[in-house]
Design a protein around this motif. Structure first.
Motif, PDB file in Angstrom:
ATOM      1  N   SER A  52       1.036   3.253 -24.904  1.00 40.85           N
ATOM      2  CA  SER A  52       1.885   3.012 -23.734  1.00 40.85           C
ATOM      3  C   SER A  52       2.901   4.124 -23.600  1.00 40.85           C
ATOM      4  O   SER A  52       3.225   4.829 -24.558  1.00 40.85           O
ATOM      5  N   GLY A  67       6.547   0.913 -20.666  1.00 39.60           N
ATOM      6  CA  GLY A  67       5.505   0.784 -19.660  1.00 39.60           C
ATOM      7  C   GLY A  67       4.364  -0.107 -20.082  1.00 39.60           C
ATOM      8  O   GLY A  67       4.421  -0.818 -21.076  1.00 39.60           O
ATOM      9  N   GLU A  68       3.317  -0.046 -19.318  1.00 37.13           N
ATOM     10  CA  GLU A  68       2.148  -0.863 -19.600  1.00 37.13           C
ATOM     11  C   GLU A  68       1.416  -0.384 -20.851  1.00 37.13           C
ATOM     12  O   GLU A  68       1.343   0.811 -21.115  1.00 37.13           O
ATOM     13  N   ALA A  69       0.878  -1.346 -21.572  1.00 44.15           N
ATOM     14  CA  ALA A  69       0.063  -1.029 -22.745  1.00 44.15           C
ATOM     15  C   ALA A  69      -1.407  -1.121 -22.376  1.00 44.15           C
ATOM     16  O   ALA A  69      -1.810  -1.995 -21.611  1.00 44.15           O
ATOM     17  N   PHE A  70      -2.203  -0.226 -22.957  1.00 40.82           N
ATOM     18  CA  PHE A  70      -3.647  -0.216 -22.731  1.00 40.82           C
ATOM     19  C   PHE A  70      -4.330  -0.215 -24.093  1.00 40.82           C
ATOM     20  O   PHE A  70      -3.880   0.466 -25.016  1.00 40.82           O
ATOM     21  N   PHE A  71      -5.422  -0.962 -24.166  1.00 36.40           N
ATOM     22  CA  PHE A  71      -6.056  -1.194 -25.450  1.00 36.40           C
ATOM     23  C   PHE A  71      -7.387  -0.488 -25.585  1.00 36.40           C
ATOM     24  O   PHE A  71      -8.123  -0.322 -24.605  1.00 36.40           O
TER      25      PHE A  71
END
Lengths: 108, 111
Positions: B94, B98-102
């Motif tokens: 991230s 902010g946004e987290a992405f996996f």
């Protein structure tokens, strides 16, 4: 540390039904996110919503930061909505902490 | 899709052996995270990084170490694997606040 509680833990619904998932958190947060984990294990971002309301198709989310909760609404459920829904928060210390999730099963 | 690659995707190892999992990103994000997912526990934070060579412990860091020698790579090491470390491991990235992405996860089995 911050506690994140999600309810209900499990939910079984008929296709077409509406549902509300809740996320309570124990301290003020900088941001909050909702994720969907599909049956194949993939984690997908749904909403980044530290406050206010957002909508994306049949899904919407509302976060009331002052009262420390967020709600995820799913309308007209489809079988593809099945999976686990997670709420995750970050309170300014860079740690993103997850709740234990709500497992949703939509019956055809 | 956010450019995150975890390797290996599956691994079976014996108790007592060292194991290293790799997370590679192409997004130039500052923050990287390692989680484990177990039934009934959701995702629990193991370690995270807020920059090159800057790491900190999460909720369940015992038995794990991490390293981040460059922005794009975050390594998770089990120095001596135990059966309790059998789990699915996820990496996330991230930007600040902010946004987290996996990533797609790594299924590790310790026998």
């Amino acid at each position: 540390g911050i506690q994140v509680e999600q309810s209900p833990p499990d939910l079984i619904l008929q296709e077409g039904a509406n549902s509300t998932l809740r996320c309570n958190f124990s301290d003020s947060v900088n941001n909050l996110q909702w994720f969907h984990q599909n049956p194949w294990g993939q984690l997908i971002n749904l909403f980044y919503i530290p406050s206010g309301t957002k909508q994306n198709g049949r899904l919407s989310a509302t976060t009331v930061a002052t009262e420390r909760y967020s709600l995820l609404y799913i309308s007209s459920s489809q079988t593809t909505d099945s999976g686990v829904y997670f709420c995750a928060v970050e309170k300014g210390n860079d740690k993103i902490i997850f709740g234990k999730g709500t497992r949703l099963h939509i019956l055809p | 899709d956010a450019g995150i690659t975890q390797s290996p995707r599956h691994k079976v190892t014996e108790t007592g052996t060292p194991v290293t999992l790799r997370c590679h990103q192409t997004e130039n994000h500052r923050y990287m995270y390692w989680y484990r997912q177990d039934p009934g526990h959701g995702l629990r934070l193991i370690h995270y990084s807020y920059g090159v060579k800057d790491t900190d412990k999460g909720e369940v860091s015992d038995g794990y170490s991490v390293s981040r020698s460059k922005t794009e790579d975050f390594l998770l090491t089990l120095e001596s694997a135990t059966s309790s470390q059998t789990s699915v491991y996820f990496c996330a990235i991230s930007g600040r606040g902010g946004e987290a992405f996996f990533g797609q996860g790594t299924r590790l089995t310790v026998v």
